[in-house]
Design a protein around this motif. Structure first.
Motif, mmCIF file in Angstrom:
data_model
loop_
_atom_site.group_PDB
_atom_site.id
_atom_site.type_symbol
_atom_site.label_atom_id
_atom_site.label_comp_id
_atom_site.label_asym_id
_atom_site.label_seq_id
_atom_site.Cartn_x
_atom_site.Cartn_y
_atom_site.Cartn_z
ATOM 1 N N GLY A 1 -2.696 6.464 12.452
ATOM 2 C CA GLY A 1 -3.765 5.917 11.604
ATOM 3 C C GLY A 1 -5.129 6.426 12.041
ATOM 4 O O GLY A 1 -5.959 6.821 11.214
ATOM 5 N N SER B 1 -2.256 8.618 2.941
ATOM 6 C CA SER B 1 -1.525 7.481 3.525
ATOM 7 C C SER B 1 -0.111 7.836 3.973
ATOM 8 O O SER B 1 0.625 6.982 4.456
ATOM 9 C CB SER B 1 -1.460 6.320 2.525
ATOM 10 O OG SER B 1 -0.404 6.506 1.606
ATOM 11 N N ALA C 1 1.797 3.058 8.616
ATOM 12 C CA ALA C 1 2.284 1.685 8.430
ATOM 13 C C ALA C 1 1.450 0.985 7.347
ATOM 14 O O ALA C 1 0.268 1.293 7.193
ATOM 15 C CB ALA C 1 2.166 0.931 9.745
ATOM 16 N N PRO C 2 2.076 0.031 6.617
ATOM 17 C CA PRO C 2 1.389 -0.618 5.486
ATOM 18 C C PRO C 2 -0.005 -1.162 5.813
ATOM 19 O O PRO C 2 -0.930 -1.025 5.018
ATOM 20 C CB PRO C 2 2.338 -1.761 5.108
ATOM 21 C CG PRO C 2 3.684 -1.293 5.558
ATOM 22 C CD PRO C 2 3.456 -0.425 6.749
ATOM 23 N N LYS C 3 -0.157 -1.747 6.994
ATOM 24 C CA LYS C 3 -1.454 -2.320 7.369
ATOM 25 C C LYS C 3 -2.515 -1.210 7.485
ATOM 26 O O LYS C 3 -3.663 -1.378 7.079
ATOM 27 C CB LYS C 3 -1.297 -3.067 8.704
ATOM 28 C CG LYS C 3 -2.510 -3.838 9.108
ATOM 29 C CD LYS C 3 -2.222 -4.720 10.317
ATOM 30 C CE LYS C 3 -3.498 -5.027 11.063
ATOM 31 N NZ LYS C 3 -3.810 -4.070 12.134
ATOM 32 N N ILE C 4 -2.105 -0.091 8.048
ATOM 33 C CA ILE C 4 -3.015 1.050 8.226
ATOM 34 C C ILE C 4 -3.328 1.685 6.868
ATOM 35 O O ILE C 4 -4.450 2.118 6.622
ATOM 36 C CB ILE C 4 -2.384 2.099 9.174
ATOM 37 C CG1 ILE C 4 -1.845 1.452 10.442
ATOM 38 C CG2 ILE C 4 -3.374 3.200 9.510
ATOM 39 C CD1 ILE C 4 -2.882 0.788 11.299
ATOM 40 N N LYS D 1 -3.613 0.180 4.096
ATOM 41 C CA LYS D 1 -4.654 -0.675 3.510
ATOM 42 C C LYS D 1 -6.029 -0.275 4.017
ATOM 43 O O LYS D 1 -6.998 -0.178 3.264
ATOM 44 C CB LYS D 1 -4.408 -2.136 3.892
ATOM 45 C CG LYS D 1 -3.777 -2.939 2.786
ATOM 46 C CD LYS D 1 -3.837 -4.400 3.148
ATOM 47 C CE LYS D 1 -3.872 -5.233 1.869
ATOM 48 N NZ LYS D 1 -3.683 -6.633 2.148
ATOM 49 N N GLU D 2 -6.092 -0.054 5.324
ATOM 50 C CA GLU D 2 -7.356 0.329 5.963
ATOM 51 C C GLU D 2 -7.849 1.668 5.430
ATOM 52 O O GLU D 2 -9.026 1.834 5.146
ATOM 53 C CB GLU D 2 -7.131 0.470 7.474
ATOM 54 C CG GLU D 2 -7.792 -0.586 8.307
ATOM 55 C CD GLU D 2 -7.484 -0.365 9.770
ATOM 56 O OE1 GLU D 2 -8.034 0.568 10.355
ATOM 57 O OE2 GLU D 2 -6.641 -1.128 10.308
ATOM 58 N N ASN E 1 1.340 6.509 -3.188
ATOM 59 C CA ASN E 1 1.242 5.062 -3.087
ATOM 60 C C ASN E 1 0.478 4.522 -4.300
ATOM 61 O O ASN E 1 -0.677 4.104 -4.212
ATOM 62 C CB ASN E 1 0.490 4.747 -1.790
ATOM 63 C CG ASN E 1 0.765 3.360 -1.315
ATOM 64 O OD1 ASN E 1 0.936 2.450 -2.121
ATOM 65 N ND2 ASN E 1 0.796 3.186 -0.007
ATOM 66 N N SER F 1 -1.489 0.861 -4.539
ATOM 67 C CA SER F 1 -2.776 0.774 -3.839
ATOM 68 C C SER F 1 -3.791 1.716 -4.473
ATOM 69 O O SER F 1 -4.978 1.400 -4.575
ATOM 70 C CB SER F 1 -2.618 1.168 -2.367
ATOM 71 O OG SER F 1 -1.596 0.433 -1.781
#
Ligand SMILES: Nc1ncnc2c1ncn2[C@@H]1O[C@H](COP(=O)(O)OP(=O)(O)O)[C@@H](O)[C@H]1O
Ligand SMILES: [Mg+2]
Length: 240
Positions: free
Chosen positions: A141, A165, A169-172, A174-175, A197, A200
């Motif tokens: 990330g 992306s 990982a999903p959280k990253i 998002k960032e 993706n 998003s």
């Protein structure tokens, strides 16, 4: 007539016997975030490469502010186009700061270069904390943030992003999307983004194009795309 920032018109790209793009026209204006979508091998990366002089045009033209231009990488950089290719390319043996300095070599004024680095760190504070760390030691990330940060060192008017992306990982993820939106909000930087993706992506883009086999099969506003049957067919399950 309206002056459009960047356009490609009727672009064909052939790799040997393979036709990667077959008469593609795409436009992006100041302040827009525009998506390029489509299945693997559709020609999305080739569009970005064609704009940046990294794919052979067998037909068609590129326009910068309605002026026909030859796609040559360093000239595109000087005009204000920045390309962040797929795969988080950073110099692993160099520190974060050194990576940014290298990305900013075209910024000849030392004070301006410092200003650019400060600004980029304000967008990515985590990179500031790691400025003396070798980039190869960063997480995936963080490396993607660094790749984006490198792309911003020239203060571009247009950012070309290929799959930012991928593999995160999903959280990253998002960032990364939040960062992309922030970059657009901050300086009205136009962003042409290739992403798988879709869900998003649709939250941050204004318009988009869907490609298949080197051709654009549909384009329109985010709303038009989300309600189109074609998008649902091309991306079965991706929008749920
Ligand atoms: N350097 C290359 N040499 C030969 N064929 C290529 C090359 N790059 C891409 N292609 C082909 O061109 C087509 C479009 O590729 P690409 O733009 O990478 O698709 P996407 O990014 O949508 O997955 C594919 O059929 C791919 O195999
Ligand atoms: Mg690609």
């Amino acid at each position: 007539m309206k002056d459009i920032l960047l356009q490609i018109k009727d672009v064909h790209v052939d790799y040997g016997g393979v036709r990667a793009l077959d008469g593609v026209s795409v436009a992006i204006d100041e302040g827009e975030i525009v998506a390029l979508m489509g299945p693997n091998g559709a020609g999305k990366s080739t569009i970005l490469k064609a704009i940046f002089g990294l794919a052979p045009l067998s037909h068609g033209s590129i326009f910068w502010h309605d002026q026909k231009v030859a796609p040559i990488s360093y000239e595109m950089v000087e005009r204000g186009i920045s390309f962040v290719p797929q795969g988080r390319r950073v110099f692993a043996n160099l520190t974060v700061l050194e990576n940014l300095e290298i990305a900013g070599v075209v910024v000849r004024d030392k004070d301006l270069l410092k200003e650019r680095i400060t600004e980029v760190f304000s967008i990515f504070p985590a990179l500031h904390d790691k400025r003396y760390t070798k980039s190869g030691l960063l997480s995936g990330g963080q490396q993607q943030m660094l790749a984006l940060a490198r792309g911003l060192m020239t203060d571009p008017k247009v950012l070309l992003l290929d799959e930012p992306s991928l593999g995160l990982a999903p959280k990253i993820v998002k960032e990364v999307f939040a960062n992309i939106k922030a970059i657009n909000d901050r300086h009205k930087t136009a962003i042409l983004i290739v992403e798988h993706n879709i869900k998003s992506l649709m939250e941050i883009v204004h318009r988009g194009y869907v490609l298949d086999k080197g051709k654009i099969i549909i384009h329109g506003s985010t709303h038009d795309l989300l309600t189109s049957e074609i998008l649902k067919k091309v991306f079965v399950g991706a929008l749920e």
